[in-house]
Design a protein around this motif. Structure first.
Motif, short mmCIF file in Angstrom:
data_model
loop_
_atom_site.label_atom_id
_atom_site.label_comp_id
_atom_site.label_asym_id
_atom_site.label_seq_id
_atom_site.Cartn_x
_atom_site.Cartn_y
_atom_site.Cartn_z
N TRP B 178 0.82 -1.22 0.00
CA TRP B 178 0.00 0.00 0.00
C TRP B 178 0.85 1.27 0.00
O TRP B 178 0.34 2.37 0.03
N ASN B 217 -1.36 7.52 -2.65
CA ASN B 217 -2.47 8.44 -2.42
C ASN B 217 -2.68 9.29 -3.67
O ASN B 217 -1.88 10.19 -3.95
N THR B 229 -3.05 9.05 -11.57
CA THR B 229 -3.11 7.90 -12.49
C THR B 229 -1.75 7.21 -12.52
O THR B 229 -0.76 7.72 -12.00
N ARG B 240 -6.53 4.68 -13.25
CA ARG B 240 -6.63 5.51 -12.08
C ARG B 240 -5.91 4.85 -10.90
O ARG B 240 -5.98 3.63 -10.74
N THR B 241 -5.23 5.65 -10.09
CA THR B 241 -4.58 5.12 -8.89
C THR B 241 -5.59 5.08 -7.75
O THR B 241 -6.35 6.01 -7.55
N GLU B 242 -5.58 3.97 -7.02
CA GLU B 242 -6.51 3.80 -5.90
C GLU B 242 -5.85 4.26 -4.60
O GLU B 242 -4.63 4.11 -4.42
N ASN B 245 -3.31 2.19 -2.75
CA ASN B 245 -3.08 1.22 -3.82
C ASN B 245 -4.15 0.12 -3.84
O ASN B 245 -3.87 -1.02 -4.24
N GLY B 246 -5.36 0.45 -3.41
CA GLY B 246 -6.45 -0.52 -3.41
C GLY B 246 -6.50 -1.39 -2.16
O GLY B 246 -7.34 -2.28 -2.06
#
Lengths: 196, 264
Positions: B178, B217, B229, B240-242, B245-246
Motif C-alpha cells: 500500500w 495516495n 493515475t 486511475r490510482t486507488e 493502492n487498493g
C-alpha cells in the motif's frame, strides 16, 4: 552545393527517427518501449534545437551561403521530433485518454512548458516554406523567427523539470543556450549602434 | 533458479500478472545505477550466499539470522500484490515470502518499540555506478511498528516461484503493497527495532518529494508530477490510482485521525 547540404541534412536528421521506429517495431527498445520512445524523441528534438542555434552562431562568424541552407532542415526536424515527442506522450504515456492528459496539462509544470515550447515552434515550422519570407516580408519573417529564443529557454526549463538528477549534459546545454543568447544579443546591439 | 513449491497465501489480487521479463528488466536499484536497466545489467555482482540479517535494537533476541535459518523457519507463501512506484508506474507481481510480523514475533519486540528500521547491503566495490553520490548509502527505509506487523507486510525471498533475482533485491527484501515502491527496501542486511522515528534515505534526500509514510495516495501530488493515475507496465495502459493502492479496506485504520496531506 546548397541543395546537397539541404538534402543531405534532411536524410541525416530523418535517420535517427527511422532507426528508432525500426528498433521499436522489432522490439529492441527494452521492456518498456514507450518510455524509451518518449525520452529519445525528446532528446533528438533538444539536440537538433541546439544544433540550429549553434549553426546560427557559426554563421555569424563565417557567413558562407550553404550554411544558411542548413538551418532550415535542422529547424524543421526539431519541430518534427518535438511533435513526435508530444504524440508519444499523449497516445502512449497517457494512453490516449484525453481526460488524463488534460489533468496533467492543468497541473504539471513540465507538461505546460513542453506544450508552450511546441506552440512557440509552430509558427516557425509553418513559415519554413519557401514562399513564407516573401509573403510576410523578409523583415517580419526574420523577426518572427526570433521566437526560437523563447522556445529554447522554455525547452531547457522543461528539461530541468523532467531531469531527476541535474547531470552534466543538462547543465552544459543550459550554459550553451545562455552563451548563444548572449552572443546574439551582443550582435544585435552592435548592429543597432551601427544603424544609428 | 526455481523455489520448491510455494503455497498460495491470502490477499492476492486476480489481476493479470506483469511478465517476469518486465518485472526483472525495469527496476529501481540505485546501488547499481540510476537507469531502469542498470540493475539487470550490473546486479549479478551481488554475492548473496552466504547472507544473514543482523537484528538489533529493542528485541529480546538480537543477533544475526542466517538466510537458511529464515527459510527453514518461515515457509514461503505466494502473495500476488500490486506494486505502485512513486514515479507513477505499476506492476502486478507474485511475491514468494512470509509475513514480517512472524519474524518480529520470533525475535520478540520490547514494549517501548515504535518503529522498525531496515538497512540494505552496502558494498562500494560492487556499486561503482552508485559512487556518483546519488544517494547516501546504505539505503535505509523504515516503518511504524504497526505497519511492520500488518499481515500484508512481507519479507520476500522470491518472485514468480523463482529465487529472488539480484536486481529485484536478492536474497530477501521488503514488500509493502500500500506504499510507494521505494519503501520496499531490497537486499536487507539489518533490521533494527527502535523507539524513535528513523530517517529513510529518500526522505532525507528530498523530504518534499518523498514522505516518511509514502502511502499510495492519488490526491496528494508529488512536486513534479501528480499521482492520480499510473501506467500499468505490462500492457501500457493508464489507469486511475486507488487510495492505499487498493488496500484501503485492510490498512486505512492505521492512519485514522491523521492528516494524510501533512503525513504524505
Amino acid at each position: 552545393m546548397t541543395s546537397v547540404i539541404r538534402w543531405g541534412l534532411w536524410l541525416a536528421c530523418a535517420l535517427p527517427g527511422l532507426v528508432l521506429v525500426w528498433h521499436w517495431q522489432t522490439g529492441q527498445l527494452g521492456v518498456v518501449p514507450h518510455e524509451v520512445l518518449l525520452h529519445r524523441t525528446g532528446r533528438f528534438a533538444l539536440l537538433l534545437l541546439m544544433a540550429t542555434l549553434g549553426l546560427g552562431f557559426v554563421q555569424s562568424l563565417l557567413p558562407w551561403r550553404p550554411l544558411y541552407a542548413a538551418r532550415r532542415p535542422l529547424g524543421v526536424w526539431t519541430f518534427l521530433y518535438a511533435s513526435a515527442h508530444a504524440a508519444v506522450w499523449l497516445m502512449l504515456d497517457q494512453g490516449g485518454i484525453l481526460e488524463f492528459a488534460w489533468a496533467e496539462m492543468r497541473k504539471m509544470l513540465h507538461v505546460k512548458l513542453g506544450i508552450a515550447g511546441l506552440l512557440l515552434m509552430l509558427p516557425l515550422a509553418v513559415t519554413s516554406v519557401d514562399i513564407a519570407p516573401r509573403l510576410l516580408g523578409f523583415r517580419l519573417w526574420k523577426r518572427l523567427h526570433l521566437l526560437v529564443w523563447p522556445t529554447a529557454l522554455v525547452v531547457i526549463a522543461h528539461t530541468w523539470v523532467v531531469s531527476r538528477f541535474q547531470n552534466l549534459l543538462v547543465i552544459g546545454l543550459t550554459l550553451a543556450i545562455l552563451f548563444l543568447l548572449a552572443s546574439r544579443l551582443y550582435a544585435a546591439r552592435k548592429n543597432m549602434k551601427k544603424a544609428a | 533458479q526455481s523455489l520448491p513449491a510455494v503455497a498460495p497465501g491470502p490477499f492476492s489480487t486476480d489481476e493479470p500478472l506483469t511478465s517476469f521479463d518486465v518485472a526483472t528488466g525495469y527496476c529501481n536499484f540505485f546501488e547499481f545505477g540510476p537507469a531502469k536497466d542498470d540493475p539487470s545489467q550490473h546486479a549479478h555482482a551481488l554475492q548473496t550466499n552466504p547472507w544473514s540479517i543482523e537484528i538489533d535494537g529493542l528485541v529480546d533476541n538480537p543477533g544475526p539470522i542466517a538466510m537458511e535459518d529464515l527459510l527453514a523457519r518461515f515457509p514461503l507463501e505466494e502473495r500476488i500484490y500490486r506494486l505502485r512506484c512513486v514515479e507513477a508506474w505499476s506492476m502486478v507481481i507474485p511475491w514468494n515470502g512470509f509475513a514480517l510480523a512472524d519474524l518480529l514475533a520470533h525475535v520478540g519486540v520490547k514494549s517501548d518499540a515504535r518503529y522498525v528500521r531496515f538497512e540494505a547491503f552496502d558494498d562500494t566495490s560492487i556499486m561503482p555506478r552508485a559512487a556518483q553520490g546519488l544517494l547516501d548509502w546504505p539505503y535505509v527505509e523504515a516503518l511504524r511498528l504497526d505497519e511492520a506487523t500488518h499481515p500484508l507486510t512481507l519479507l520476500a525471498a522470491g518472485m514468480y516461484g523463482e529465487v529472488m533475482p539480484n536486481q529485484n533485491g536478492a536474497p530477501i527484501r521488503l514488500v509493502v503493497p500500500w506504499k510507494y515502491g521505494f519503501k520496499s527496501i531490497k537486499s536487507i542486511k539489518r533490521i533494527s527495532v527502535l523507539a524513535e522515528q528513523p530517517m529513510p534515505t529518500w526522505h532525507e534526500k528530498a523530504p518534499r518529494e518523498y514522505g516518511f509514510y509514502a502511502n499510495v495516495n492519488p490526491t496528494v501530488r508529488h512536486p513534479r508530477w501528480h499521482q492520480a493515475t499510473e501506467r500499468r507496465l505490462h500492457d501500457g495502459t493508464r489507469i486511475r490510482t486507488e487510495m492505499f493502492n487498493g488496500y484501503g479496506d485492510l490498512v486505512a485504520d492505521l492512519y485514522a485521525g491523521m492528516d494524510l496531506e501533512t503525513h504524505y
